[in-house]
Design a protein around this motif. Structure first.
Motif, short mmCIF file in Angstrom:
data_model
loop_
_atom_site.label_atom_id
_atom_site.label_comp_id
_atom_site.label_asym_id
_atom_site.label_seq_id
_atom_site.Cartn_x
_atom_site.Cartn_y
_atom_site.Cartn_z
N GLN A 161 21.16 47.08 43.90
CA GLN A 161 20.36 45.86 43.83
C GLN A 161 21.29 44.68 43.65
OE1 GLN A 161 17.88 43.80 40.54
NE2 GLN A 161 16.46 45.28 41.46
N ASN A 162 21.05 43.62 44.42
CA ASN A 162 21.81 42.39 44.31
C ASN A 162 20.87 41.21 44.21
OD1 ASN A 162 23.96 44.00 46.55
ND2 ASN A 162 24.61 43.40 44.51
N THR A 163 21.35 40.11 43.65
CA THR A 163 20.57 38.87 43.55
C THR A 163 21.34 37.67 44.08
OG1 THR A 163 21.36 38.45 41.30
CG2 THR A 163 19.31 39.71 41.53
N SER A 164 22.58 37.89 44.55
CA SER A 164 23.45 36.78 44.94
C SER A 164 24.19 37.11 46.22
CB SER A 164 24.48 36.50 43.82
OG SER A 164 25.53 35.69 44.28
N ASP A 165 24.41 36.08 47.03
CA ASP A 165 25.21 36.25 48.24
C ASP A 165 26.70 36.07 47.96
OD1 ASP A 165 25.74 36.63 50.94
OD2 ASP A 165 25.49 34.54 51.44
N TRP A 166 27.06 35.56 46.77
CA TRP A 166 28.46 35.31 46.48
C TRP A 166 29.18 36.59 46.07
CZ3 TRP A 166 28.65 30.16 43.21
CH2 TRP A 166 28.08 29.13 43.95
N VAL A 167 28.60 37.29 45.11
CA VAL A 167 29.19 38.56 44.66
C VAL A 167 28.10 39.63 44.66
CG1 VAL A 167 31.17 37.70 43.36
CG2 VAL A 167 28.92 37.73 42.27
N GLY A 168 27.36 39.68 45.74
CA GLY A 168 26.30 40.67 45.91
C GLY A 168 26.45 41.38 47.23
N GLY A 169 27.65 41.84 47.50
CA GLY A 169 27.98 42.29 48.85
C GLY A 169 27.43 43.64 49.26
N ILE A 208 21.94 41.58 55.58
CA ILE A 208 21.10 40.51 55.05
C ILE A 208 21.42 40.37 53.57
CG2 ILE A 208 18.75 39.73 54.56
CD1 ILE A 208 17.85 41.18 57.07
N PRO A 209 21.83 39.17 53.13
CA PRO A 209 22.22 39.02 51.73
C PRO A 209 21.02 38.81 50.81
CG PRO A 209 22.47 36.93 52.85
CD PRO A 209 22.02 37.92 53.89
N ALA A 210 21.24 39.09 49.54
CA ALA A 210 20.33 38.61 48.50
C ALA A 210 20.72 37.16 48.21
CB ALA A 210 20.46 39.45 47.24
N THR A 211 19.73 36.32 47.97
CA THR A 211 20.02 34.90 47.71
C THR A 211 19.12 34.35 46.61
OG1 THR A 211 18.46 34.23 49.44
CG2 THR A 211 20.77 34.45 50.09
N ASN A 212 19.55 33.24 46.04
CA ASN A 212 18.72 32.43 45.13
C ASN A 212 18.29 33.17 43.87
OD1 ASN A 212 18.77 30.38 47.13
ND2 ASN A 212 17.10 31.38 48.19
N GLY A 213 19.01 34.23 43.49
CA GLY A 213 18.64 34.98 42.30
C GLY A 213 17.47 35.93 42.49
N TYR A 214 16.96 36.08 43.73
CA TYR A 214 15.85 36.98 43.98
C TYR A 214 16.39 38.41 44.19
CZ TYR A 214 12.74 32.95 44.81
OH TYR A 214 12.00 31.80 44.67
N ILE A 225 38.35 25.91 48.32
CA ILE A 225 37.31 26.15 49.32
C ILE A 225 37.12 27.65 49.42
CG2 ILE A 225 36.66 25.90 51.74
CD1 ILE A 225 38.54 23.43 51.83
N GLU A 226 35.95 28.13 48.98
CA GLU A 226 35.68 29.56 48.98
C GLU A 226 34.28 29.78 49.55
OE1 GLU A 226 36.51 33.38 46.05
OE2 GLU A 226 36.25 31.39 45.17
N VAL A 227 34.22 29.74 50.87
CA VAL A 227 32.94 29.88 51.57
C VAL A 227 33.04 31.03 52.56
CG1 VAL A 227 32.36 27.45 51.32
CG2 VAL A 227 33.60 28.20 53.35
N ASN A 228 31.86 31.51 52.95
CA ASN A 228 31.85 32.58 53.95
C ASN A 228 31.75 31.99 55.35
OD1 ASN A 228 29.14 31.89 54.25
ND2 ASN A 228 28.35 33.78 53.37
N GLY A 229 31.80 32.89 56.31
CA GLY A 229 31.71 32.50 57.71
C GLY A 229 30.97 33.57 58.48
N PRO A 230 31.32 33.80 59.72
CA PRO A 230 30.62 34.80 60.53
C PRO A 230 30.57 36.16 59.85
CG PRO A 230 32.11 33.50 61.88
CD PRO A 230 32.40 33.13 60.46
N GLY A 231 29.41 36.82 59.92
CA GLY A 231 29.27 38.13 59.32
C GLY A 231 29.24 38.11 57.81
N GLY A 232 29.21 36.91 57.21
CA GLY A 232 29.16 36.80 55.76
C GLY A 232 30.48 37.02 55.07
N MET A 233 31.59 37.02 55.79
CA MET A 233 32.90 37.31 55.21
C MET A 233 33.45 36.10 54.44
SD MET A 233 33.88 40.40 55.77
CE MET A 233 33.24 41.79 56.71
#
Length: 397
Positions: free
Chosen positions: A37-45, A53-59, A256-264
């Motif tokens: 279970q994940n709630t974040s796209d940052w460290v919810g890989g 499909i990422p988890a986002t917004n704490g959901y 700068i620590e952002v993702n790109g294609p494929g969520g990497m």
């Protein structure tokens, strides 16, 4: 086509590679299902790595990955709703069933809703040995329900290492996506260098950088940084602490620590000066660059990550610099931070095709010295730096 379109989709062939690698490892361990279970796209890989499909917004987004059948996903939605798929849905690839519930981590009385549905789905499919991914980070309600409701005939184990060792080694497609996001970040930093000027607030720079990253194809991530007069440390800080106005002759450190294609994810950090850098700042940057080079010389396949961290501390101490108490190098991919960690408590060894961020630094109160770049590990050690931004302090008139 109608309906949503994934604009940074991982290929189905890549997803199938991941699934087969994990299922092969599951068969060797006698595992019937994995629960995450994940709630974040940052460290919810995990959720993204398995489903794209990422988890986002704490959901909460709960995924059950089976050894012999398509996945089940439990996610935000209306009460008493579900969809049966065949594993070949163009968005929810590999998913056989989606079950919904309106639960929120901020609303205590809903914390059991996902757990109850998870137990129901597992009972429906009857796995006898279930592996949990990062069980210590899973909600108490979820783990309690699994242990209390599935019965003594079901064995529950920690399967984190099983997945982490596979996830840490990047495929050719993943490496290509990683190179794309490194290029994206180089372009964002170059744009920031052309935009920065006295009179802007720190948040104005962060907002500009974020808009540029989104324009180039990023979805999620962070921009950390604050300005300061020369002689004071220009540290990383989040958005709520970016209210300062930048003055002439001052400097700004940006991560700068952002993702790109494929969520990497990868990450880059440099310091900009609106004028001329002091010799102290130049000397500090030269030291952390030398430290980065030293660490890169140690990152060879087969070397324990903990050994690299110990040698780094010895190197710092020999120069009268503080040893690391933070995380200064680590793996990246669909997580901002993933294994291996380069520090004393890591059990992994360095291996070919790992992607590592290397960002040694120190803060003596007057200078925040930092450098950050990413590298792929080759058969003999790191290849060329994935970021092409020059390794220097950027003096901007």
């Amino acid at each position: 086509m109608t309906g949503p379109v994934n604009r940074s989709q991982t290929s189905t062939a890549e997803l199938e590679r991941r699934w087969e690698a994990v299922r092969s490892a599951m068969r060797a361990e006698g595992l019937d299902a994995l629960v995450m279970q994940n709630t974040s796209d940052w460290v919810g890989g995990y959720a993204r790595w398995f489903t794209d499909i990422p988890a986002t917004n704490g959901y909460p987004r709960t995924v059950v990955f089976y050894a012999v059948q398509p996945m089940t996903v439990i996610e935000m939605g209306s009460f008493d709703t579900s969809r049966d798929l065949d594993g070949r849905d163009p968005i929810h690839r590999g998913v056989g069933r989606i079950v919904n519930t309106p639960s929120f981590v901020s609303i205590g009385y809903t914390n059991s809703y996902d757990a109850d549905l998870l137990v129901e789905e597992l009972k429906r499919n009857g796995p006898k040995k279930i592996g949990l991914l990062t069980p210590g980070a899973l909600p108490f309600a979820l783990v309690s329900a699994l242990k209390n409701e599935l019965g003594t005939g079901v064995e529950i184990v920690d399967a984190t290492d099983l997945v982490d060792t596979i996830k840490a080694i990047k495929s050719p497609e993943e490496i290509a996506l990683i190179r794309e996001v490194a290029d994206l970040q180089d372009k964002v930093f170059a744009a920031v260098c052309g935009y920065i000027r006295p009179g802007l607030r720190d948040i104005d720079l962060a907002n500009f950088a974020q808009a540029e990253a989104h324009r180039l194809g990023s979805d999620q991530g962070i921009f950390l940084g604050t300005s300061a007069p020369l002689g004071s440390a220009s540290r990383f800080a989040p958005r709520q602490l970016q209210g300062r106005t930048i003055g002439k002759g001052e400097h700004f450190s940006m991560l700068i620590e952002v993702n790109g294609p494929g969520g990497m994810y990868v990450e880059i950090a440099r310091t900009m000066v609106l004028g001329q850098a002091t010799q102290a700042l130049k000397d500090a940057f030269a030291t952390v660059k030398e430290s980065q080079d030293y660490n890169l010389s140690l990152l060879k396949p087969g070397v324990p990550a903990a050994e690299v961290a110990a040698k780094h501390d010895d190197w710092m101490a020999a120069r009268g610099l503080p040893v690391e108490r933070r995380l200064y190098a680590h793996g990246q991919g669909v997580d901002m931070v993933e294994r291996p960690l380069i520090r004393r408590d890591e059990t992994m060894t360095i291996a070919e095709n790992m992607c590592l961020a290397v960002h040694p630094g120190y803060d003596d109160g007057t200078v925040f010295a930092v450098i950050c770049d990413n590298y792929m590990i080759g058969p003999d050690g790191p290849g060329a730096c994935l970021h092409k931004t020059e390794k220097k302090i950027f003096e901007i008139d």
